[in-house]
Design a protein around this motif. Structure first.
Motif, PDB file in Angstrom:
ATOM      1  N   ALA A 174       0.812  -1.228   0.000  1.00  0.00           N
ATOM      2  CA  ALA A 174       0.000   0.000   0.000  1.00  0.00           C
ATOM      3  C   ALA A 174       0.844   1.277   0.000  1.00  0.00           C
ATOM      4  O   ALA A 174       0.636   2.143  -0.851  1.00  0.00           O
ATOM      5  CB  ALA A 174      -0.998  -0.020   1.151  1.00  0.00           C
ATOM      6  N   ARG A 228       1.062   3.985  -2.939  1.00  0.00           N
ATOM      7  CA  ARG A 228       0.703   5.364  -2.616  1.00  0.00           C
ATOM      8  C   ARG A 228       1.802   6.316  -3.096  1.00  0.00           C
ATOM      9  O   ARG A 228       1.525   7.375  -3.671  1.00  0.00           O
ATOM     10  CB  ARG A 228       0.517   5.468  -1.096  1.00  0.00           C
ATOM     11  N   GLU A 240      -5.749   8.056  -3.307  1.00  0.00           N
ATOM     12  CA  GLU A 240      -6.028   6.867  -2.504  1.00  0.00           C
ATOM     13  C   GLU A 240      -6.992   5.930  -3.235  1.00  0.00           C
ATOM     14  O   GLU A 240      -6.891   4.709  -3.113  1.00  0.00           O
ATOM     15  CB  GLU A 240      -6.588   7.266  -1.140  1.00  0.00           C
ATOM     16  N   VAL A 281      -4.929   3.927  -5.489  1.00  0.00           N
ATOM     17  CA  VAL A 281      -4.235   2.907  -4.689  1.00  0.00           C
ATOM     18  C   VAL A 281      -5.177   1.741  -4.426  1.00  0.00           C
ATOM     19  O   VAL A 281      -4.810   0.567  -4.593  1.00  0.00           O
ATOM     20  CB  VAL A 281      -3.721   3.505  -3.356  1.00  0.00           C
ATOM     21  N   GLN A 282      -6.423   2.055  -4.066  1.00  0.00           N
ATOM     22  CA  GLN A 282      -7.381   0.981  -3.770  1.00  0.00           C
ATOM     23  C   GLN A 282      -7.748   0.205  -5.034  1.00  0.00           C
ATOM     24  O   GLN A 282      -7.872  -1.030  -4.986  1.00  0.00           O
ATOM     25  CB  GLN A 282      -8.639   1.564  -3.119  1.00  0.00           C
ATOM     26  N   PRO A 335      -3.675   6.207   5.606  1.00  0.00           N
ATOM     27  CA  PRO A 335      -4.651   6.059   4.535  1.00  0.00           C
ATOM     28  C   PRO A 335      -5.861   6.941   4.857  1.00  0.00           C
ATOM     29  O   PRO A 335      -6.229   7.100   6.013  1.00  0.00           O
ATOM     30  CB  PRO A 335      -5.046   4.593   4.602  1.00  0.00           C
ATOM     31  N   LEU A 336      -6.421   7.500   3.830  1.00  0.00           N
ATOM     32  CA  LEU A 336      -7.524   8.431   4.068  1.00  0.00           C
ATOM     33  C   LEU A 336      -8.852   7.707   4.087  1.00  0.00           C
ATOM     34  O   LEU A 336      -9.052   6.726   3.388  1.00  0.00           O
ATOM     35  CB  LEU A 336      -7.536   9.467   2.942  1.00  0.00           C
ATOM     36  N   GLU A 337      -9.723   8.229   4.862  1.00  0.00           N
ATOM     37  CA  GLU A 337     -11.111   7.763   4.826  1.00  0.00           C
ATOM     38  C   GLU A 337     -11.681   8.159   3.469  1.00  0.00           C
ATOM     39  O   GLU A 337     -11.399   9.234   2.975  1.00  0.00           O
ATOM     40  CB  GLU A 337     -11.889   8.478   5.925  1.00  0.00           C
ATOM     41  N   ASN A 338     -12.455   7.277   2.885  1.00  0.00           N
ATOM     42  CA  ASN A 338     -13.012   7.674   1.606  1.00  0.00           C
ATOM     43  C   ASN A 338     -14.501   7.396   1.528  1.00  0.00           C
ATOM     44  O   ASN A 338     -14.937   6.269   1.491  1.00  0.00           O
ATOM     45  CB  ASN A 338     -12.294   6.982   0.466  1.00  0.00           C
ATOM     46  N   ALA A 385     -16.022   5.480  -1.826  1.00  0.00           N
ATOM     47  CA  ALA A 385     -15.950   4.028  -1.933  1.00  0.00           C
ATOM     48  C   ALA A 385     -17.174   3.389  -1.285  1.00  0.00           C
ATOM     49  O   ALA A 385     -17.672   2.361  -1.734  1.00  0.00           O
ATOM     50  CB  ALA A 385     -14.682   3.513  -1.276  1.00  0.00           C
ATOM     51  N   GLU A 386     -17.677   4.017  -0.226  1.00  0.00           N
ATOM     52  CA  GLU A 386     -18.861   3.465   0.431  1.00  0.00           C
ATOM     53  C   GLU A 386     -20.110   3.649  -0.408  1.00  0.00           C
ATOM     54  O   GLU A 386     -20.999   2.808  -0.425  1.00  0.00           O
ATOM     55  CB  GLU A 386     -19.033   4.121   1.808  1.00  0.00           C
TER      56      GLU A 386
END
Lengths: 187, 211
Positions: free
Chosen positions: A37, A41, A57, A60-61, A122-125, A128-129
């Motif tokens: 990761a 990044r 990010e 990256v995911q 890592p950032l909250e995203n 993605a949710e």
């Protein structure tokens, strides 16, 4: 392999870790992805100047998901890193294209010097949710239970009425669908 | 979703992947074997097969399609890997195509005008095209299905290569039956059949092999 554990990150043998992972060693696999990761990044942030960190990010995911779902295309007799960089490059170019920005990403520039400074969180995203919500209901419930609530496979299986074997298959399908949605909807 | 959470669920997915390249070969071969059996049962094999296979002109009915198909198959398999950038053997396929076109042009020039059209049209061009495409469809679909697990750096090229490969192999199978031995006929219609299948493959690749 054991003696390599103490080696520095850059030197740890990803190829060997992936070979273990492909033999079913989930713990090593998780460690490998966790080591990848920050490297991914670093690569993405170095190439994507001007894009915000959330966007980076996401790439990256995307790369991690592709590494997971496409690992059958890696030839275990070859080193893993060039394969990983090729995946990251593809996902980066793709993400730029969705932004309407043509980009030339020379493969040769994908070298380890881009590894992100360790400890960069890592950032909250949120996005993605939102994508998880577009999955069929059961897939979404499963991924939310596993990822967002961080419950174990057993508890999520019980909650959703899935036997371990069924959960195994359901999770794999859900991840494949999530990858398709991420690809189609963009971020 | 945080990246660490994503990693945790990825690691929790214990369905192991299949190696893609062996499966591309396996499924293509299985599909071809199946449709070849059906097609040759329906159409029958030409009686003078051994003679045809050893004749210098009729031999080309196998050598040219296979000369296109085999490098294209190798290229398609290589193109399932994200690292692939150059495919050294692929030049053989267009080179064979150029040879075929040159041969065709040379015969066209040498043939008196009134004889040209009947020789090109032959008597089984529809059956020829329909058969080549029909023999191709199932193996092509199976190959593309398997290749969706691949990670092609060039999905459309990858699809075109597998189409070229399956089209060429199907043609080599169809020609076990086909008795039209005039180069004007087989160069035209075999070539067209292979190109149609390659086109279908390219289109399928463009939409189905993106990742």
């Amino acid at each position: 392999m054991q003696e390599r554990k103490g080696a520095s990150k850059a030197q740890s043998d990803w190829s060997e870790m992936m070979r273990s992972a492909l033999r079913g060693d989930a713990e090593t696999y998780q460690r490998l992805l966790t080591e990848m990761a920050p490297v991914l990044r670093g690569i993405v942030r170095a190439r994507a100047s001007g894009m915000d960190l959330d966007w980076c990010e996401d790439v990256v995911q995307d790369s991690l998901m592709a590494i997971h779902l496409k690992r059958g295309t890696w030839d275990p007799t070859q080193p893993l890193r060039p394969w990983v960089y090729a995946i990251a490059r593809h996902k980066l170019v793709d993400a730029f294209r969705r932004k309407g920005r043509a980009v030339h990403v020379p493969v040769d520039e994908f070298i380890d010097q881009f590894e992100a400074e360790p400890g960069a969180d890592p950032l909250e995203n949120r996005d993605a949710e939102i994508l998880i919500d577009r999955l069929p209901e059961r897939d979404a419930a499963l991924l939310r239970c596993l990822a967002l609530e961080e419950r174990g496979n057993e508890e999520c299986g019980r909650r959703l009425g899935l036997a371990p074997g069924a959960l195994r298959v359901a999770l794999h399908r859900a991840l494949k669908r999530l990858a398709v949605i991420r690809k189609e909807e963009g971020l | 979703m945080k990246t660490d959470q994503l990693i945790a669920i990825l690691a929790g997915d214990t369905v192991m992947p299949h190696r893609v390249v062996p499966r591309v070969f396996g499924f293509t071969a299985a599909g071809l074997a199946l449709t070849a059996m059906i097609a040759l049962t329906i159409l029958g094999v030409r009686g003078d097969l051994m003679q045809a296979m050893s004749g210098p002109v009729t031999m080309m009915k196998w050598l040219l399609p296979l000369g296109v198909a085999l490098p294209a198959l190798a290229a398609a398999a290589k193109l399932t890997s994200p690292q692939t950038r150059r495919i050294p053997a692929l030049w053989i396929a267009p080179a064979v195509g150029v040879v075929a076109v040159a041969w065709l042009l040379q015969i066209v020039v040498a043939t008196p005008a009134p004889e040209l059209l009947p020789a090109v049209l032959g008597s089984s061009r529809q059956a020829c095209l329909i058969s080549i495409i029909s023999i191709s469809i199932v193996p092509l679909a199976l190959a593309i299905r398997v290749m969706r697990d691949g990670a092609s750096p060039a999905p459309m090229h990858c699809g075109a290569c597998i189409g070229l490969a399956v089209g060429g192999l199907s043609t080599a199978i169809y020609t076990l039956h086909c008795t039209e031995d005039a180069p004007l006929f087989f160069l035209t219609w075999y070539g067209l059949g292979i190109l149609i299948v390659a086109g279908i493959g390219a289109l399928a690749g463009r939409y189905l092999l993106r990742w």
